[in-house]
Write a protein that holds these residues in place. Structure first.
Motif, PDB file in Angstrom:
ATOM      1  N   ARG A 199       0.877  -1.119  -0.044  1.00  0.00           N
ATOM      2  CA  ARG A 199       0.035  -0.108   0.019  1.00  0.00           C
ATOM      3  C   ARG A 199       1.069   1.057   0.003  1.00  0.00           C
ATOM      4  O   ARG A 199       0.385   2.389  -0.171  1.00  0.00           O
ATOM      5  N   THR A 200       2.028   1.074   0.474  1.00  0.00           N
ATOM      6  CA  THR A 200       2.958   2.469   0.275  1.00  0.00           C
ATOM      7  C   THR A 200       4.189   2.047  -0.685  1.00  0.00           C
ATOM      8  O   THR A 200       5.099   3.188  -0.600  1.00  0.00           O
ATOM      9  N   GLY A 201       4.239   1.123  -1.561  1.00  0.00           N
ATOM     10  CA  GLY A 201       5.234   0.971  -2.457  1.00  0.00           C
ATOM     11  C   GLY A 201       5.402   2.017  -3.256  1.00  0.00           C
ATOM     12  O   GLY A 201       6.500   2.381  -3.653  1.00  0.00           O
ATOM     13  N   LEU A 202       4.223   2.772  -3.899  1.00  0.00           N
ATOM     14  CA  LEU A 202       4.821   3.856  -4.648  1.00  0.00           C
ATOM     15  C   LEU A 202       5.533   5.228  -3.862  1.00  0.00           C
ATOM     16  O   LEU A 202       6.038   5.795  -4.717  1.00  0.00           O
ATOM     17  N   MET A 203       5.073   5.194  -2.685  1.00  0.00           N
ATOM     18  CA  MET A 203       5.790   6.319  -2.018  1.00  0.00           C
ATOM     19  C   MET A 203       7.353   5.786  -2.185  1.00  0.00           C
ATOM     20  O   MET A 203       8.185   7.124  -2.208  1.00  0.00           O
ATOM     21  N   ALA A 204       7.636   4.631  -1.788  1.00  0.00           N
ATOM     22  CA  ALA A 204       9.019   4.497  -1.821  1.00  0.00           C
ATOM     23  C   ALA A 204       9.807   4.698  -3.157  1.00  0.00           C
ATOM     24  O   ALA A 204      10.939   4.837  -3.209  1.00  0.00           O
ATOM     25  N   LYS A 205       8.824   4.229  -4.516  1.00  0.00           N
ATOM     26  CA  LYS A 205       9.460   4.499  -5.514  1.00  0.00           C
ATOM     27  C   LYS A 205       9.695   5.869  -5.804  1.00  0.00           C
ATOM     28  O   LYS A 205      10.576   6.483  -6.558  1.00  0.00           O
ATOM     29  N   ASN A 206       8.720   6.648  -5.335  1.00  0.00           N
ATOM     30  CA  ASN A 206       8.888   8.196  -5.639  1.00  0.00           C
ATOM     31  C   ASN A 206      10.144   8.865  -4.907  1.00  0.00           C
ATOM     32  O   ASN A 206      10.731   9.473  -5.511  1.00  0.00           O
ATOM     33  N   ILE A 207      10.577   8.372  -3.662  1.00  0.00           N
ATOM     34  CA  ILE A 207      11.502   8.950  -2.999  1.00  0.00           C
ATOM     35  C   ILE A 207      12.790   8.189  -3.792  1.00  0.00           C
ATOM     36  O   ILE A 207      13.893   8.932  -3.681  1.00  0.00           O
ATOM     37  N   GLY A 208      12.617   7.140  -4.331  1.00  0.00           N
ATOM     38  CA  GLY A 208      13.868   6.508  -4.980  1.00  0.00           C
ATOM     39  C   GLY A 208      14.275   7.121  -6.291  1.00  0.00           C
ATOM     40  O   GLY A 208      15.289   7.098  -6.738  1.00  0.00           O
ATOM     41  N   LYS A 209      13.296   8.038  -6.776  1.00  0.00           N
ATOM     42  CA  LYS A 209      13.688   8.944  -7.803  1.00  0.00           C
ATOM     43  C   LYS A 209      14.392  10.044  -7.581  1.00  0.00           C
ATOM     44  O   LYS A 209      15.090  10.484  -8.537  1.00  0.00           O
ATOM     45  N   LEU A 210      14.740  10.164  -6.527  1.00  0.00           N
ATOM     46  CA  LEU A 210      15.498  11.608  -6.359  1.00  0.00           C
ATOM     47  C   LEU A 210      17.027  11.091  -6.289  1.00  0.00           C
ATOM     48  O   LEU A 210      17.559  10.020  -6.159  1.00  0.00           O
ATOM     49  N   SER A 211      17.808  12.133  -6.760  1.00  0.00           N
ATOM     50  CA  SER A 211      19.308  12.074  -7.190  1.00  0.00           C
ATOM     51  C   SER A 211      20.038  12.157  -5.702  1.00  0.00           C
ATOM     52  O   SER A 211      19.152  12.566  -4.630  1.00  0.00           O
ATOM     53  N   GLN A 212      21.148  11.670  -5.785  1.00  0.00           N
ATOM     54  CA  GLN A 212      21.978  11.865  -4.351  1.00  0.00           C
ATOM     55  C   GLN A 212      21.819  13.211  -3.919  1.00  0.00           C
ATOM     56  O   GLN A 212      21.780  13.592  -2.786  1.00  0.00           O
ATOM     57  N   ALA A 213      22.112  14.127  -5.011  1.00  0.00           N
ATOM     58  CA  ALA A 213      22.317  15.721  -4.376  1.00  0.00           C
ATOM     59  C   ALA A 213      21.029  16.065  -4.145  1.00  0.00           C
ATOM     60  O   ALA A 213      21.066  16.790  -3.293  1.00  0.00           O
ATOM     61  N   GLN A 214      19.858  15.487  -4.804  1.00  0.00           N
ATOM     62  CA  GLN A 214      18.691  16.009  -4.138  1.00  0.00           C
ATOM     63  C   GLN A 214      18.192  15.461  -2.794  1.00  0.00           C
ATOM     64  O   GLN A 214      17.529  16.207  -1.753  1.00  0.00           O
ATOM     65  N   ARG A 215      18.880  14.145  -2.610  1.00  0.00           N
ATOM     66  CA  ARG A 215      18.665  13.735  -1.072  1.00  0.00           C
ATOM     67  C   ARG A 215      19.231  14.443  -0.054  1.00  0.00           C
ATOM     68  O   ARG A 215      18.840  14.697   0.877  1.00  0.00           O
ATOM     69  N   ILE A 216      20.620  14.896  -0.458  1.00  0.00           N
ATOM     70  CA  ILE A 216      21.357  15.696   0.693  1.00  0.00           C
ATOM     71  C   ILE A 216      20.633  17.055   0.574  1.00  0.00           C
ATOM     72  O   ILE A 216      20.607  17.577   1.899  1.00  0.00           O
ATOM     73  N   GLU A 217      20.167  17.601  -0.414  1.00  0.00           N
ATOM     74  CA  GLU A 217      19.431  18.860  -0.128  1.00  0.00           C
ATOM     75  C   GLU A 217      18.186  18.567   0.724  1.00  0.00           C
ATOM     76  O   GLU A 217      17.981  19.482   1.709  1.00  0.00           O
ATOM     77  N   LEU A 218      17.302  17.696   0.575  1.00  0.00           N
ATOM     78  CA  LEU A 218      16.327  17.411   1.382  1.00  0.00           C
ATOM     79  C   LEU A 218      16.798  17.391   2.602  1.00  0.00           C
ATOM     80  O   LEU A 218      15.991  17.861   3.786  1.00  0.00           O
ATOM     81  N   ARG A 219      17.581  16.146   2.936  1.00  0.00           N
ATOM     82  CA  ARG A 219      18.174  16.034   4.472  1.00  0.00           C
ATOM     83  C   ARG A 219      18.519  17.406   5.165  1.00  0.00           C
ATOM     84  O   ARG A 219      18.358  17.438   6.476  1.00  0.00           O
ATOM     85  N   GLY A 220      19.153  18.344   4.411  1.00  0.00           N
ATOM     86  CA  GLY A 220      19.584  19.532   4.804  1.00  0.00           C
ATOM     87  C   GLY A 220      18.197  20.266   5.531  1.00  0.00           C
ATOM     88  O   GLY A 220      18.190  21.078   6.583  1.00  0.00           O
ATOM     89  N   GLN A 221      17.325  20.400   4.458  1.00  0.00           N
ATOM     90  CA  GLN A 221      15.975  21.033   4.828  1.00  0.00           C
ATOM     91  C   GLN A 221      15.466  20.642   5.879  1.00  0.00           C
ATOM     92  O   GLN A 221      14.729  21.150   6.736  1.00  0.00           O
ATOM     93  N   VAL A 222      15.370  19.090   5.943  1.00  0.00           N
ATOM     94  CA  VAL A 222      14.628  18.487   7.131  1.00  0.00           C
ATOM     95  C   VAL A 222      15.370  18.729   8.460  1.00  0.00           C
ATOM     96  O   VAL A 222      14.636  19.086   9.434  1.00  0.00           O
ATOM     97  N   ALA A 223      16.687  18.801   8.572  1.00  0.00           N
ATOM     98  CA  ALA A 223      17.402  19.076   9.848  1.00  0.00           C
ATOM     99  C   ALA A 223      17.185  20.664  10.158  1.00  0.00           C
ATOM    100  O   ALA A 223      17.038  20.895  11.249  1.00  0.00           O
ATOM    101  N   ARG A 224      16.986  21.458   9.093  1.00  0.00           N
ATOM    102  CA  ARG A 224      16.708  22.995   9.522  1.00  0.00           C
ATOM    103  C   ARG A 224      15.183  22.904  10.062  1.00  0.00           C
ATOM    104  O   ARG A 224      14.973  23.801  11.040  1.00  0.00           O
TER     105      ARG A 224
END
Length: 520
Positions: A487-512
């Motif tokens: 039921r949540t597999g699509l969510m995992a696929k969506n996050i999987g589409k982010l590049s490593q650079a996008q993930r780093i940017e996201l994690r920085g925003q989450v931390a802030r």
């Protein structure tokens, strides 16, 4: 308070009536003729401090108790009633057994409580004080604890939908012979509309009741004994008697049920009640019997005053979710209270007690909660609960908050809804997925986002919506868990589409976002 010497007749039976058991249908009250039954009722300030209880919640319970005590006396029962002034700092359990000692009571009967902590406290205190205590099934539930346990034993995973269908078959509610009315069990897809872009339009007002002298006296007592408790009762209009509760039921069935279905999930600023029934508090206090409410709704459908999808959605909340939540609560306590499957450890932000946040949706939902002690189920689940899950707030702190601030909150219904439905704290014991959504869902279902400083379409940067940032952060943190669930597999696929650079940017925003959680 009644002293032993003041009793004109010593009752043969003694019954404890708790604050959410305000019905003459209580089986403990049927042990003898009213003249043979003595009733103990206790207002406990301590119970309003176990969690920091909203003033309107406390006023509702105590006013309804005092009105019911009057009804018991009129019916011929002997009532010993202790007010907030009488109970001082002692616990409810201590007060019960102090009265037993004072009046030489060796056995008390009561309807089973709605809270595991209180039931255990009474059992333990009875053992210490050598008083026999006998519990009776609560007839206001259509499925007993024992019946639910028997049903649950047949399933590896507990799901409300299967239980609901069994309850429909058992009761014949919305059934056409052996088949569900209308050919399907669930009309959820018809009950998810947002309000039109122009707004909700004219909505008939729910029933409201001017506080009488008894309620005003309760308000004065609450201000005197619990001045620091949160919220206000300035807008208090809840039903405190069965007669008022029946009037509230009439108003809902006759004027509001017809549009409840399509707009039950909709949200709009300055529209705290929408088309909702506002009957849950009266049902949970036993001023209304859930079956009579269900039958009134079913009759409205059968007489053409309301359509089937809306009536089915309303009945499902009572015959399905209400009964199901109570069943899983008693099966899983006390573990449910301790569960923290996602290891959430972020403290509850202070603005949960003030509503002072820049997030317009939370400001509105929490603000109306503090004003009215009410928010409807989508505000609770998909705004407040959703944020708590995405932010990883400590489950027990969130659970305490929900129990404290809503007039209809009794632990048997509050805890499984929050721990299981909102927070996924029990790891999906009776839910099929974590209920998470980004700011896009809130924008779709409300007008909140139009006046907000944050943009629900943006997950990083100065305008990023905290819901959207934390949603993507949740997917990033729990990717493996989500990928393993169909039921949540699509969510995992969506996050999987982010590049490593996008993930780093996201994690920085989450931390802030977490760094400034107290000032969002």
């Amino acid at each position: 308070m009644v002293t032993k010497s003041a009793l004109t007749q010593i009752p043969k039976h003694w019954v404890l009536v708790l604050g959410d058991q305000l019905t003459l249908d209580n089986p403990a009250l049927q042990l003898g003729a009213p003249a043979d039954v003595g009733v103990l009722m206790i207002e406990s300030a301590d119970e309003s401090r176990v969690v920091w209880s909203h003033k309107s919640r406390t006023v509702l319970f105590l006013s309804a108790m005092r009105h019911f005590a009057g009804k018991l006396r009129e019916a011929g029962y002997t009532v010993i009633y202790n007010t907030l002034t009488d109970t001082a700092q002692r616990s409810l359990c201590e007060m019960v057994f102090d009265l037993c000692l004072q009046h030489s009571i060796r056995r008390i009967d009561l309807m089973e409580p709605g809270e595991w902590r209180l039931e255990q406290g009474l059992v333990d205190m009875a053992r210490q004080r050598a008083v026999e205590i006998r519990f009776h099934d609560d007839p206001h539930f259509i499925c007993s604890r024992a019946d639910f346990a028997r049903w649950a034993a047949g399933y590896k995973q507990l799901r409300m939908e299967y239980f609901y269908r069994e309850m429909r078959r058992r009761t014949g509610i919305l059934m056409a012979g052996a088949e569900p009315e209308g050919g399907q069990w669930n009309f959820d897809a018809d009950n998810r509309s947002a309000y039109p872009k122009t707004g909700p339009g004219s909505i008939p007002e729910p029933a409201g009741f001017e506080p009488d002298e008894l309620t005003l006296a309760v308000m004065a007592d609450v201000e005197r004994h619990l001045p620091d408790n949160p919220g206000t009762f300035a807008r208090f209009g809840w039903a405190v008697t069965r007669e008022q509760a029946l009037k509230a039921l009439d108003v809902f069935i006759d004027h509001r049920l017809r549009q409840f279905g399509p707009y039950q999930d909709a949200m709009w600023t300055d529209t705290p009640f929408g088309w909702h029934s506002l009957l849950s508090a009266a049902i949970n206090l036993h001023l209304l019997n859930p079956l009579e409410v269900i039958q009134r709704a079913e009759a409205a459908y059968k007489t053409g005053r309301a359509d089937l999808p809306g009536v089915e959605g309303f009945i499902r909340q009572i015959l399905g979710w209400r009964e199901f939540m109570r069943g899983v609560y008693w099966m899983d306590m006390p573990k449910m209270r301790q569960d923290n499957a996602l290891k959430a450890d972020v403290p509850l932000p202070d603005w949960f007690w003030t509503g002072q946040t820049h997030m317009a949706c939370l400001r509105d939902a929490i603000g109306q909660t503090l004003e009215h002690a009410y928010a409807h189920h989508i505000q609770r689940l998909m705004v407040i609960g959703n944020f708590a899950l995405l932010a990883g707030l400590v489950p027990q702190q969130v659970e305490d908050w929900f129990l404290a601030v809503y007039v209809d909150a009794v632990e048997w219904v509050e805890l499984p809804n929050v721990a299981g439905m909102a927070l996924f704290a029990n790891g999906g014991r009776f839910t099929s997925k974590p209920y998470v959504a980004s700011g896009a869902y809130i924008k779709r279902m409300s007008n909140y986002c139009g006046g907000c400083r944050y943009d629900p379409a943006v997950k990083t940067g100065d305008k990023a919506c905290p819901f959207t940032t934390l949603y993507w952060g949740f997917l990033d943190k729990h990717e493996a868990l989500l990928a393993a669930n169909p039921r949540t597999g699509l969510m995992a696929k969506n996050i999987g589409k982010l590049s490593q650079a996008q993930r780093i940017e996201l994690r920085g925003q989450v931390a802030r976002t977490f760094e400034k959680l107290q000032s969002l």
